[in-house]
Each structure stands twice: as C-alpha cells, then as structure tokens.
Design a protein around this motif. Structure first.
Motif, mmCIF file in Angstrom:
data_model
loop_
_atom_site.group_PDB
_atom_site.id
_atom_site.type_symbol
_atom_site.label_atom_id
_atom_site.label_comp_id
_atom_site.label_asym_id
_atom_site.label_seq_id
_atom_site.Cartn_x
_atom_site.Cartn_y
_atom_site.Cartn_z
ATOM 1 N N UNK A 35 8.926 10.681 19.512
ATOM 2 C CA UNK A 35 9.021 11.823 20.418
ATOM 3 C C UNK A 35 9.889 11.405 21.598
ATOM 4 N N UNK A 36 11.037 12.092 21.740
ATOM 5 C CA UNK A 36 11.986 11.786 22.820
ATOM 6 C C UNK A 36 12.330 10.289 22.865
ATOM 7 N N UNK A 37 12.530 9.719 21.678
ATOM 8 C CA UNK A 37 12.941 8.320 21.580
ATOM 9 C C UNK A 37 11.817 7.312 21.673
ATOM 10 N N UNK A 38 10.575 7.762 21.885
ATOM 11 C CA UNK A 38 9.432 6.860 21.991
ATOM 12 C C UNK A 38 8.636 6.871 20.691
ATOM 13 N N UNK A 39 8.270 5.676 20.214
ATOM 14 C CA UNK A 39 7.512 5.575 18.975
ATOM 15 C C UNK A 39 6.076 6.033 19.203
ATOM 16 N N UNK A 40 5.634 7.022 18.454
ATOM 17 C CA UNK A 40 4.231 7.444 18.519
ATOM 18 C C UNK A 40 3.381 6.294 17.991
ATOM 19 N N UNK A 41 2.450 5.814 18.827
ATOM 20 C CA UNK A 41 1.759 4.565 18.530
ATOM 21 C C UNK A 41 0.247 4.778 18.470
ATOM 22 N N UNK A 42 -0.251 5.078 17.265
ATOM 23 C CA UNK A 42 -1.704 5.162 17.089
ATOM 24 C C UNK A 42 -2.254 3.744 16.936
ATOM 25 N N UNK A 43 -3.560 3.634 16.689
ATOM 26 C CA UNK A 43 -4.175 2.304 16.642
ATOM 27 C C UNK A 43 -3.572 1.431 15.540
ATOM 28 N N UNK A 44 -3.389 2.018 14.345
ATOM 29 C CA UNK A 44 -2.831 1.240 13.237
ATOM 30 C C UNK A 44 -1.416 0.774 13.557
ATOM 31 N N UNK A 45 -0.627 1.651 14.157
ATOM 32 C CA UNK A 45 0.746 1.287 14.531
ATOM 33 C C UNK A 45 0.745 0.222 15.624
ATOM 34 N N UNK A 46 -0.176 0.355 16.592
ATOM 35 C CA UNK A 46 -0.251 -0.623 17.678
ATOM 36 C C UNK A 46 -0.570 -2.010 17.136
ATOM 37 N N UNK A 47 -1.442 -2.075 16.156
ATOM 38 C CA UNK A 47 -1.779 -3.370 15.543
ATOM 39 C C UNK A 47 -0.534 -4.016 14.929
ATOM 40 N N UNK A 48 0.294 -3.190 14.272
ATOM 41 C CA UNK A 48 1.522 -3.707 13.655
ATOM 42 C C UNK A 48 2.527 -4.107 14.727
ATOM 43 N N UNK A 49 2.663 -3.284 15.769
ATOM 44 C CA UNK A 49 3.574 -3.597 16.877
ATOM 45 C C UNK A 49 3.237 -4.960 17.480
ATOM 46 N N UNK A 50 1.949 -5.165 17.755
ATOM 47 C CA UNK A 50 1.530 -6.420 18.375
ATOM 48 C C UNK A 50 1.745 -7.600 17.418
ATOM 49 N N UNK A 51 1.454 -7.380 16.157
ATOM 50 C CA UNK A 51 1.622 -8.442 15.165
ATOM 51 C C UNK A 51 3.098 -8.853 15.060
ATOM 52 N N UNK A 52 3.992 -7.877 14.998
ATOM 53 C CA UNK A 52 5.417 -8.169 14.823
ATOM 54 C C UNK A 52 6.021 -8.751 16.101
ATOM 55 N N UNK A 53 5.750 -8.103 17.245
ATOM 56 C CA UNK A 53 6.364 -8.551 18.497
ATOM 57 C C UNK A 53 5.820 -9.895 18.958
ATOM 58 N N UNK A 54 4.488 -9.994 19.001
ATOM 59 C CA UNK A 54 3.858 -11.184 19.578
ATOM 60 C C UNK A 54 3.733 -12.308 18.554
ATOM 61 N N UNK A 55 3.298 -11.950 17.344
ATOM 62 C CA UNK A 55 3.010 -12.978 16.356
ATOM 63 C C UNK A 55 4.212 -13.497 15.602
ATOM 64 N N UNK A 56 5.254 -12.665 15.475
ATOM 65 C CA UNK A 56 6.400 -13.070 14.655
ATOM 66 C C UNK A 56 7.669 -13.269 15.482
ATOM 67 N N UNK A 57 8.199 -12.191 16.064
ATOM 68 C CA UNK A 57 9.490 -12.274 16.748
ATOM 69 C C UNK A 57 9.428 -13.232 17.931
ATOM 70 N N UNK A 58 8.401 -13.099 18.754
ATOM 71 C CA UNK A 58 8.285 -13.938 19.947
ATOM 72 C C UNK A 58 8.323 -15.419 19.590
ATOM 73 N N UNK A 59 7.566 -15.779 18.575
ATOM 74 C CA UNK A 59 7.501 -17.196 18.199
ATOM 75 C C UNK A 59 8.789 -17.677 17.541
#
Length: 295
Positions: free
Chosen positions: A83-107
C-alpha cells in the motif's frame, strides 16, 4: 622510477584534504540495491567500509532487503501486498521479515566486512533498544470518499535511536551493521523502511554524511543528465516539478530532512559503480547527487 608508483603517491596526496575533513567523523550508509547482490560489488563495498575505518572515519551501516524478503515470502507461499509502496506486514510476514533481515542478510554483511579485514557487529532495533518505533498509520485519500486509515500491520517508523550504543561501538573500533527492525515500548516488532532508519540514525549521531546507495546514477534532470548537487530548496522544487520521480522522491525527502536536522550533507549515489563510497567521499567529481542545506 616506476611511474605507476608515482601515480599512486599523487592519488594518495590528492586524497589528503578529504581524509583530513572526514577524520573522526561519522558516515551513515544505507546499503541496498544491486550492491547487495553482485558479488564483486559486495566485496568492493566491504573493502570501502574497512578502508574508511582504517583512515579514521566511523562508518555505520543500515541495510535493506526487500527483494530477499519477497523471495522468501514467495517460497513460503505468503502473499506480498503493498500500500503506497509499504509492505503490508501481518504477523506471519513480520516473522519472515525479521528472519531474513536480522538472521540472514545482517550476518552475511557482518561476515563479509570481517572477512575483508574489518571488525563488525550486527544489530537489530531490539538490541539495547536501538530503534524505538511506533506503528505507521497509513491515510488514503480518494476524490469520491473521505480519508481512510488503512491498517498495514507491523509497519513502523522510528521514534528514537540509541545513539549512545552506536557511539560506544564505533569508539571501540567496531563497525555497526543495523537491520531496520524496530521495537515499541511493549516489545512489539516493526518493519521499517531502511532509508528512513538510516536518516534517523544519521540525525541522532549528528553524522557528517548520510549516503544512500541506489540502482540509479542519482537525481537526473529532464535530459537524463546527472544533477551533482542540490540545495534543500532545489531538491523540493525537483520533486514539485516532477524532475524527481517514483522511488527517488522518498530518498530525496529523507536527504532533505537529514540535512535540515544537522547532518552536514546527504548523498544519493550509484551503488552499481565499484568503489562508489570512496569515489563520492574522496574525489571532486563524485558518483551521485549531494543534498546540502543552504544557509
């Protein structure tokens, strides 16, 4: 005598005024786009960051990861909606966001910097209350209806940055790498735009520079020629006149807000160019568009 050696010596001497200007200063870098995907550019970025640290600059990195998040969501069968360029982030999506950003890309970024001679530590907004956040309320306006507030889930914006934590790391010789995940006072987790986080971090640290890596040359004029420098007023006019379009608009707005809040200059640079950080900071021509606050 070796002419190549003489050329290298001259280049080092020509860099001296820039090294002097940035020595002991903080530079906040938003790392994203093609520079995070191409292997040669990834190594170039890591080497540039390590070099900055060794010559007395304090680099602080904030990274994105939208395409990687989208790929993982598709693999898990979770629909991506915007929506207007922002990813709609429900709980399941938030879990994936955190996993990818913090657990994978960051490291991966931390590992790459360390492998190339740096001393880096990865953080998310949850570490030491680094990024306190609040939920974004998205207001949609339509011609035939009153404004409507749309719930886009766990999408946030920064409220405050723990500058003391970042400064303690940089003073210890560490290069912080920050994933744009924030937390509210109740422990709720939020997905935040990486450009927005980088701008907030730069403001909190009173950084000398904010640098946004992109997949374009910078801000282009009507003839598609690079505009190397813009005052805040000129940047606002570029948006108003339609010279800055699409995804460049929020990047310019981020730069404008940063320099109006005390950051010396902000830059939108071409991350597809090898050694783009060094070229932008330590050469006269640069590889992007700088935004400055006209007194």
């Amino acid at each position: 005598m070796d002419q190549n050696a003489h050329s290298q010596a001259r280049m080092l001497l020509e860099s001296l005024p820039y090294i002097r200007k940035f020595f002991g200063q903080t530079v906040v870098i938003k790392y994203g786009g093609h520079a995070m995907i191409d292997e040669a550019l990834k190594k170039s970025f890591a080497l540039n960051v390590v070099l900055l640290k060794y010559i007395g600059v304090n680099p602080v990195i904030v990274h994105g990861g939208g395409p990687q998040i989208g790929k993982m969501l598709a693999q898990l069968g979770i629909e991506s909606r915007f929506e207007q360029g922002l990813r709609v982030t429900d709980k399941a999506t938030m879990d994936v966001v955190e996993m990818v950003l913090v657990g994978k890309i960051n490291k991966e970024i931390v590992g790459l910097i360390n492998l190339n001679g740096g001393n880096s530590v990865g953080l998310s907004g949850k570490d030491g209350w680094l990024i306190r956040a609040r939920k974004v309320e998205l207001v949609v306006t339509r011609e035939d209806a009153p404004p409507e507030i749309i719930d886009i889930g766990n999408v946030g914006e920064p409220v405050s940055i723990n500058a003391k934590l970042i400064n303690s790391l940089t003073a210890s010789g560490v290069i912080p790498v920050i994933a744009p995940v924030g937390v509210d006072e109740n422990g709720g987790t939020y997905n935040i735009n990486a450009d927005t986080v980088a701008g907030a971090v730069a403001q909190a640290l009173s950084a000398k520079r904010l640098i946004l890596l992109t997949d374009v040359a910078g801000v282009l004029d009507a003839e598609n020629a690079l505009i190397p420098s813009l005052s805040v007023g000129q940047a606002a006019k570029a948006i108003e006149d339609g010279v800055a379009k699409g995804g460049m608009i929020p990047k310019l707005q981020c730069c404008m807000e940063a320099v109006q809040s005390g950051v010396d200059k902000a830059h939108v640079i071409d991350g597809r160019v090898e050694n783009s950080l060094i070229l932008e900071l330590f050469t006269k021509s640069g590889v992007g568009t700088e935004v400055f606050h006209k007194a």
